[in-house]
Design a protein around this motif. Sequence first.
Motif, PDB file in Angstrom:
ATOM      1  N   THR A 175      93.602  52.721  20.154  1.00 12.83           N
ATOM      2  CA  THR A 175      93.774  51.126  19.034  1.00 12.83           C
ATOM      3  C   THR A 175      93.080  49.763  19.845  1.00 12.83           C
ATOM      4  O   THR A 175      93.332  48.898  19.546  1.00 12.83           O
ATOM      5  CB  THR A 175      94.507  50.927  18.236  1.00 12.83           C
ATOM      6  N   ARG A 191      96.680  56.879  20.900  1.00 12.18           N
ATOM      7  CA  ARG A 191      97.192  56.127  19.861  1.00 12.18           C
ATOM      8  C   ARG A 191      96.474  54.451  20.056  1.00 12.18           C
ATOM      9  O   ARG A 191      95.532  54.270  20.025  1.00 12.18           O
ATOM     10  CB  ARG A 191      97.744  57.070  19.074  1.00 12.18           C
ATOM     11  N   GLU A 192      98.116  54.183  20.560  1.00  6.38           N
ATOM     12  CA  GLU A 192      97.516  52.695  21.269  1.00  6.38           C
ATOM     13  C   GLU A 192      96.792  52.386  22.527  1.00  6.38           C
ATOM     14  O   GLU A 192      96.175  51.226  21.733  1.00  6.38           O
ATOM     15  CB  GLU A 192      98.873  52.667  21.738  1.00  6.38           C
TER      16      GLU A 192
END
Length: 186
Positions: free
Chosen positions: A161, A157-158
Amino acid sequence: MRLREELPVDHRLATVYRYGAGGCGVVLLVFGALGFADRLSPFDTDGTRIAGMSTNGLLSLISLVFGLLLLVAAGIGGNLASTVNMVVGILFLLSGFAHTFILDRPANILDFSMTNVMFSYVMGLLIATFGMYGRVSGGLSHDNPYWRRRHTRQAARESLTARRADADALPAAAPRTGAPVTRGRR
């Protein structure tokens, strides 16, 4: 999963593992070589001292073997150096613990004294710390490869992002009109 896949080759942690393994390996090699230079008998327990510690030929041999092992691990580097540091450090701690109980007994074939036991504890903690540095902690940073390996979903997810933020930061491309660009006269 292979050991080499977990830590990037050029990661800064690899330097810590290499220098830790190399430095401790050199210390053990010097101690072992000094024991062989004095031509100690293998199982002699008369209290021959080298560098402030009692030793015999067998302890010198063991020191040389572990010193070479650490130097080879330092030469290879990466996760292998880290793992070897952790294993050797734990073995040194266990050796210190075991020899605490057999001091002044016939089972003390390595001729350990209290100085050797303390050296074993200190060297074991030092080597294990070099091996665990950046791998074992509750507060690893999110760019740490070991944290990313343990938290794959959050790391993905990071990463997504971060890629979106990078894409948004790029300057907008000139819109295409479909008409060919002409140079010269109009």
